[in-house]
Write an enzyme that holds these catalytic residues in place. Sequence first.
Site, PDB file in Angstrom:
ATOM      1  N   LEU A 125      34.045  35.884  32.423  1.00  0.00           N
ATOM      2  CA  LEU A 125      35.361  36.781  32.411  1.00  0.00           C
ATOM      3  C   LEU A 125      36.754  36.499  32.685  1.00  0.00           C
ATOM      4  O   LEU A 125      37.145  35.486  33.826  1.00  0.00           O
ATOM      5  CB  LEU A 125      34.484  38.014  33.039  1.00  0.00           C
ATOM      6  N   ASP A 126      37.220  36.587  31.716  1.00  0.00           N
ATOM      7  CA  ASP A 126      39.107  36.604  31.899  1.00  0.00           C
ATOM      8  C   ASP A 126      39.887  36.859  33.110  1.00  0.00           C
ATOM      9  O   ASP A 126      38.918  37.192  33.766  1.00  0.00           O
ATOM     10  CB  ASP A 126      39.935  36.555  30.728  1.00  0.00           C
ATOM     11  N   LYS A 127      40.251  36.393  34.015  1.00  0.00           N
ATOM     12  CA  LYS A 127      41.018  37.305  35.065  1.00  0.00           C
ATOM     13  C   LYS A 127      41.766  38.167  34.940  1.00  0.00           C
ATOM     14  O   LYS A 127      41.003  39.105  36.293  1.00  0.00           O
ATOM     15  CB  LYS A 127      41.756  35.941  35.387  1.00  0.00           C
TER      16      LYS A 127
END
Length: 239
Positions: free
Chosen positions: A102-104
């Site tokens: 998952l993106d930051k």
Amino acid sequence: MRLDKFLAEAGLGSRKEVKQLIKKGLITVNDQVEKKDKLQVEPEKDRVAYAGEVLNYQEYYYYLLHKPAGVVSATEDKKDRTVLDLFAAQDYRSDLFPVGRLDKDTEGFLLITNDGQLAHELLSPKKHVEKEYLAQVAGVMTATDQQRFHEGIPMDGALTLPAELIIDAINEEKQTSIVRIILQEGKFHQVKRMVKACGKEVTYLKRLRMGGLSLPNDLAKGAYRELSRAELTQLKGSE
């Protein structure tokens, strides 16, 4: 299974570290001190103990983490906190890893495990395991966008697999939308790129579920817990 491997997988330390415990006479097998790290033990039958405490062998671990924004989906990072930094010392294992990324700035459902085979089954595009996301969007999503998601959007030299765009709410005055997106694959920044291809922008993103298992409402951001047997069965049924 070799004794040193058993001890390492039981969480007592690295293979090198557990060899020292064995040499110091801190390990017993069936109530007898054992100083041979190559001894073969049967996890389901032999009684292995460290300093008098019986060790229960568990090969695979499965944790559901409610990933908060600001941490990265990695096992280590020189600059940012990782999802494994959220684990308490007693739960941390060096072989744990996040299943997918998952993106930051993305929140939500993230499976943490040491089961590589399950991870492969859940992430393989050929398996068509659904991933559902909740997104806040700058711009009004339309029926035309829904059709484009269904037909596939050009990305990385090919069309994306058919995806479902569910429009939950639209604010015409603010020109915003709240949508849910169901994917069968996980390309880099896929949700954001698909929305951008429709001329809009994702401003908030949260993964709600993977396969048949959803993020529990009572699991706080940054918190995690082991999957129950029923939940693991539910997740494996998605393969």
